[in-house]
Write a protein that holds these residues in place. Structure first.
Motif, PDB file in Angstrom:
ATOM      1  N   GLY A 264      57.696 -16.172  -6.750  1.00 32.27           N
ATOM      2  CA  GLY A 264      57.645 -14.955  -7.544  1.00 32.27           C
ATOM      3  C   GLY A 264      56.246 -14.669  -8.039  1.00 32.27           C
ATOM      4  N   SER A 265      56.145 -13.576  -8.820  1.00 37.38           N
ATOM      5  CA  SER A 265      54.849 -13.133  -9.311  1.00 37.38           C
ATOM      6  C   SER A 265      54.590 -13.702 -10.687  1.00 37.38           C
ATOM      7  CB  SER A 265      54.806 -11.599  -9.379  1.00 37.38           C
ATOM      8  OG  SER A 265      53.599 -11.171  -9.961  1.00 37.38           O
ATOM      9  N   SER A 266      53.333 -13.871 -10.964  1.00 40.07           N
ATOM     10  CA  SER A 266      52.948 -14.394 -12.273  1.00 40.07           C
ATOM     11  C   SER A 266      52.789 -13.265 -13.291  1.00 40.07           C
ATOM     12  CB  SER A 266      51.638 -15.166 -12.156  1.00 40.07           C
ATOM     13  OG  SER A 266      50.588 -14.287 -11.750  1.00 40.07           O
ATOM     14  N   ILE A 267      52.879 -11.945 -12.815  1.00 37.37           N
ATOM     15  CA  ILE A 267      52.660 -10.798 -13.707  1.00 37.37           C
ATOM     16  C   ILE A 267      53.930  -9.962 -13.753  1.00 37.37           C
ATOM     17  CG2 ILE A 267      51.311  -8.697 -14.106  1.00 37.37           C
ATOM     18  CD1 ILE A 267      49.005 -10.016 -12.574  1.00 37.37           C
ATOM     19  N   GLU A 268      54.313  -9.568 -14.931  1.00 34.62           N
ATOM     20  CA  GLU A 268      55.456  -8.661 -15.119  1.00 34.62           C
ATOM     21  C   GLU A 268      54.939  -7.375 -15.763  1.00 34.62           C
ATOM     22  OE1 GLU A 268      59.915  -9.303 -16.667  1.00 34.62           O
ATOM     23  OE2 GLU A 268      58.399  -9.471 -18.264  1.00 34.62           O
ATOM     24  N   GLN A 269      55.316  -6.186 -15.158  1.00 40.37           N
ATOM     25  CA  GLN A 269      54.862  -4.886 -15.658  1.00 40.37           C
ATOM     26  C   GLN A 269      56.010  -4.172 -16.357  1.00 40.37           C
ATOM     27  OE1 GLN A 269      53.374  -2.808 -12.169  1.00 40.37           O
ATOM     28  NE2 GLN A 269      51.253  -3.525 -12.580  1.00 40.37           N
ATOM     29  N   GLU A 270      55.631  -3.370 -17.341  1.00 42.32           N
ATOM     30  CA  GLU A 270      56.590  -2.511 -18.036  1.00 42.32           C
ATOM     31  C   GLU A 270      55.966  -1.103 -18.132  1.00 42.32           C
ATOM     32  OE1 GLU A 270      59.359  -2.469 -22.049  1.00 42.32           O
ATOM     33  OE2 GLU A 270      57.538  -3.697 -22.013  1.00 42.32           O
ATOM     34  N   GLN A 271      56.774   0.007 -17.904  1.00 41.53           N
ATOM     35  CA  GLN A 271      56.285   1.389 -17.917  1.00 41.53           C
ATOM     36  C   GLN A 271      57.093   2.206 -18.911  1.00 41.53           C
ATOM     37  OE1 GLN A 271      56.619   2.840 -13.885  1.00 41.53           O
ATOM     38  NE2 GLN A 271      54.620   1.900 -13.281  1.00 41.53           N
ATOM     39  N   ARG A 272      56.412   3.284 -19.359  1.00 35.83           N
ATOM     40  CA  ARG A 272      57.105   4.270 -20.192  1.00 35.83           C
ATOM     41  C   ARG A 272      56.450   5.637 -19.965  1.00 35.83           C
ATOM     42  NH1 ARG A 272      55.136   3.016 -26.424  1.00 35.83           N
ATOM     43  NH2 ARG A 272      52.914   3.566 -26.115  1.00 35.83           N
ATOM     44  N   LYS A 273      57.260   6.650 -20.276  1.00 40.58           N
ATOM     45  CA  LYS A 273      56.745   8.020 -20.122  1.00 40.58           C
ATOM     46  C   LYS A 273      55.876   8.379 -21.302  1.00 40.58           C
ATOM     47  CE  LYS A 273      60.585   9.759 -17.360  1.00 40.58           C
ATOM     48  NZ  LYS A 273      61.672  10.779 -17.274  1.00 40.58           N
ATOM     49  N   CYS A 274      54.940   9.317 -21.040  1.00 38.48           N
ATOM     50  CA  CYS A 274      54.052   9.747 -22.114  1.00 38.48           C
ATOM     51  C   CYS A 274      53.634  11.219 -21.872  1.00 38.48           C
ATOM     52  CB  CYS A 274      52.834   8.847 -22.202  1.00 38.48           C
ATOM     53  SG  CYS A 274      51.873   8.760 -20.679  1.00 38.48           S
ATOM     54  N   ASN A 275      53.197  11.866 -22.914  1.00 37.33           N
ATOM     55  CA  ASN A 275      52.733  13.244 -22.833  1.00 37.33           C
ATOM     56  C   ASN A 275      53.712  14.133 -22.056  1.00 37.33           C
ATOM     57  OD1 ASN A 275      50.460  12.649 -24.318  1.00 37.33           O
ATOM     58  ND2 ASN A 275      49.169  12.270 -22.492  1.00 37.33           N
ATOM     59  N   ILE A 276      54.860  14.204 -22.576  1.00 40.08           N
ATOM     60  CA  ILE A 276      55.894  14.970 -21.866  1.00 40.08           C
ATOM     61  C   ILE A 276      55.874  16.463 -22.250  1.00 40.08           C
ATOM     62  CG2 ILE A 276      57.397  12.948 -21.593  1.00 40.08           C
ATOM     63  CD1 ILE A 276      58.935  13.903 -24.041  1.00 40.08           C
ATOM     64  N   LYS A 277      54.877  16.876 -23.013  1.00 39.21           N
ATOM     65  CA  LYS A 277      54.775  18.291 -23.399  1.00 39.21           C
ATOM     66  C   LYS A 277      54.397  19.130 -22.175  1.00 39.21           C
ATOM     67  CE  LYS A 277      49.978  17.667 -24.851  1.00 39.21           C
ATOM     68  NZ  LYS A 277      49.042  17.764 -25.977  1.00 39.21           N
ATOM     69  N   PHE A 278      54.727  20.442 -22.304  1.00 38.73           N
ATOM     70  CA  PHE A 278      54.405  21.349 -21.173  1.00 38.73           C
ATOM     71  C   PHE A 278      52.907  21.558 -21.048  1.00 38.73           C
ATOM     72  CE2 PHE A 278      58.713  22.737 -22.439  1.00 38.73           C
ATOM     73  CZ  PHE A 278      59.349  22.494 -21.228  1.00 38.73           C
ATOM     74  N   CYS A 279      52.504  21.623 -19.830  1.00 37.20           N
ATOM     75  CA  CYS A 279      51.113  21.972 -19.593  1.00 37.20           C
ATOM     76  C   CYS A 279      50.996  23.522 -19.598  1.00 37.20           C
ATOM     77  CB  CYS A 279      50.629  21.476 -18.225  1.00 37.20           C
ATOM     78  SG  CYS A 279      50.589  19.679 -18.129  1.00 37.20           S
ATOM     79  N   SER A 280      49.967  24.148 -20.180  1.00 37.95           N
ATOM     80  CA  SER A 280      49.803  25.578 -20.220  1.00 37.95           C
ATOM     81  C   SER A 280      49.539  26.101 -18.801  1.00 37.95           C
ATOM     82  CB  SER A 280      48.632  25.947 -21.146  1.00 37.95           C
ATOM     83  OG  SER A 280      47.433  25.383 -20.671  1.00 37.95           O
ATOM     84  N   GLY A 281      50.211  27.289 -18.503  1.00 40.10           N
ATOM     85  CA  GLY A 281      50.046  27.879 -17.162  1.00 40.10           C
ATOM     86  C   GLY A 281      50.917  27.214 -16.152  1.00 40.10           C
ATOM     87  N   CYS A 282      51.700  26.303 -16.555  1.00 42.37           N
ATOM     88  CA  CYS A 282      52.565  25.599 -15.580  1.00 42.37           C
ATOM     89  C   CYS A 282      54.005  25.812 -15.992  1.00 42.37           C
ATOM     90  CB  CYS A 282      52.244  24.119 -15.536  1.00 42.37           C
ATOM     91  SG  CYS A 282      50.564  23.740 -14.948  1.00 42.37           S
ATOM     92  N   ILE A 283      54.848  25.862 -15.011  1.00 39.89           N
ATOM     93  CA  ILE A 283      56.284  25.985 -15.270  1.00 39.89           C
ATOM     94  C   ILE A 283      56.878  24.568 -15.112  1.00 39.89           C
ATOM     95  CG2 ILE A 283      58.457  27.004 -14.490  1.00 39.89           C
ATOM     96  CD1 ILE A 283      56.839  29.424 -13.469  1.00 39.89           C
ATOM     97  N   MET A 284      57.482  24.162 -16.122  1.00 44.38           N
ATOM     98  CA  MET A 284      58.102  22.825 -16.052  1.00 44.38           C
ATOM     99  C   MET A 284      59.479  22.978 -15.458  1.00 44.38           C
ATOM    100  SD  MET A 284      55.825  20.805 -17.225  1.00 44.38           S
ATOM    101  CE  MET A 284      56.815  19.366 -17.458  1.00 44.38           C
ATOM    102  N   LEU A 285      59.737  22.292 -14.430  1.00 41.69           N
ATOM    103  CA  LEU A 285      61.043  22.356 -13.793  1.00 41.69           C
ATOM    104  C   LEU A 285      61.895  21.255 -14.325  1.00 41.69           C
ATOM    105  CD1 LEU A 285      59.911  23.126 -10.103  1.00 41.69           C
ATOM    106  CD2 LEU A 285      60.771  24.720 -11.828  1.00 41.69           C
TER     107      LEU A 285
END
Length: 285
Positions: A264-285
């Motif tokens: 196995g691997s010696s490194i374990e990764q963990e992720q999370r979402k960030c900056n989920i606000k709408f970007c200007s000029g973009c349509i969030m689907l």
């Protein structure tokens, strides 16, 4: 008056005294008879003493022209008992009587001794009137050898000695055991004359620890360490991602002697979402 010298006077007196002596006379006279006894015929037990009357012509003794005593100076004869006390009788032994029966042998086997006795008495005669006792002992002891048969000898074990070499170690690596056989004989002493044999076994095992070569040790993971800080968000808007990691090491234990590494691997990764606000000029689907 005539005068004489002292020497002339002395000589005349001596002549005068001698003249008076020649004119004296005393007839002799007997003393009373008294017995003169001879020694006793024995020193004890009743003997005889012989005696005879004696007198002397000394009462008075004849003097000058006096007559001597007439008759004999010896008188009657007599005898009397003497030393009538009993004589001492020294003791003397009688003949020995018959032997007693033989006594019990001093041992039940292996050459012992048995005895018998015979006695005598100090009565031939008994000591009396202060006589001496018999000298010596009143018992005579006779001995003979008995129970000549050898005694049973029970067997005794000798010391254990190795019988063969050590076996191979029970494992090829790490700590194991080696074994060898120890042997003893019933010879110290060997049983003889009906003696009992040795009790127990003649062999036993002896063990000792042994160590083979190092065994392969596979690696093992340690516990994970703490997480790192979150990384910057991958996007300033529109659902970005942040990551963080934590590590572990293959040292619990470290692989040894050809053991396998950790899987196995010696490194374990963990992720999370960030900056989920709408970007200007973009349509969030």
């Amino acid at each position: 008056m005539s005068v004489f010298s002292d020497a002339t006077c002395f000589n005349n007196r001596e002549i005068q005294f001698k003249g008076m002596q020649s004119s004296w006379k005393v007839d002799g006279g007997w003393t009373q008879f008294s017995y003169v006894w001879q020694s006793c015929t024995v020193t004890c037990g009743g003997g005889i003493q012989s005696g005879q009357e004696r007198r002397t012509c000394t009462n008075p003794s004849p003097y000058g022209d006096g007559k001597p005593c007439e008759g004999s100076s010896y008188g009657q004869r007599a005898s009397r008992s003497c030393n009538t006390h009993p004589c001492p009788v020294n003791g003397n032994w009688s003949e020995f009587g018959p032997y007693s029966e033989w006594g019990i042998c001093s041992v039940t086997c292996g050459k012992g001794k048995e005895q018998r006795n015979k006695k005598r008495e100090c009565d031939n005669p008994k000591p009396q009137n202060g006589g001496q006792n018999c000298t010596g002992t009143n018992i005579y002891t006779d001995e003979r050898v008995c129970n000549l048969s050898p005694c049973p000898v029970n067997g005794g074990w000798s010391e254990f000695v190795p019988y063969g070499d050590w076996s191979q170690c029970s494992v090829s690596c790490s700590n194991g055991v080696q074994t060898r056989v120890l042997f003893r004989t019933c010879s110290e002493p060997a049983p003889l004359y009906g003696g009992k044999p040795c009790m127990g076994r003649s062999t036993r095992l002896e063990n000792k620890q042994c160590r083979g070569q190092g065994c392969p040790v596979p690696g093992g993971w340690s516990i994970y360490g703490p997480y790192s800080e979150w990384t910057q968000c991958s996007s300033s808007c529109g659902n970005g991602i942040q990551e963080r990691t934590r590590n572990r090491t293959c040292n619990n234990p470290v692989p040894q002697n050809g053991g396998k590494d950790c899987v196995g691997s010696s490194i374990e990764q963990e992720q999370r979402k960030c900056n989920i606000k709408f970007c200007s000029g973009c349509i969030m689907l």
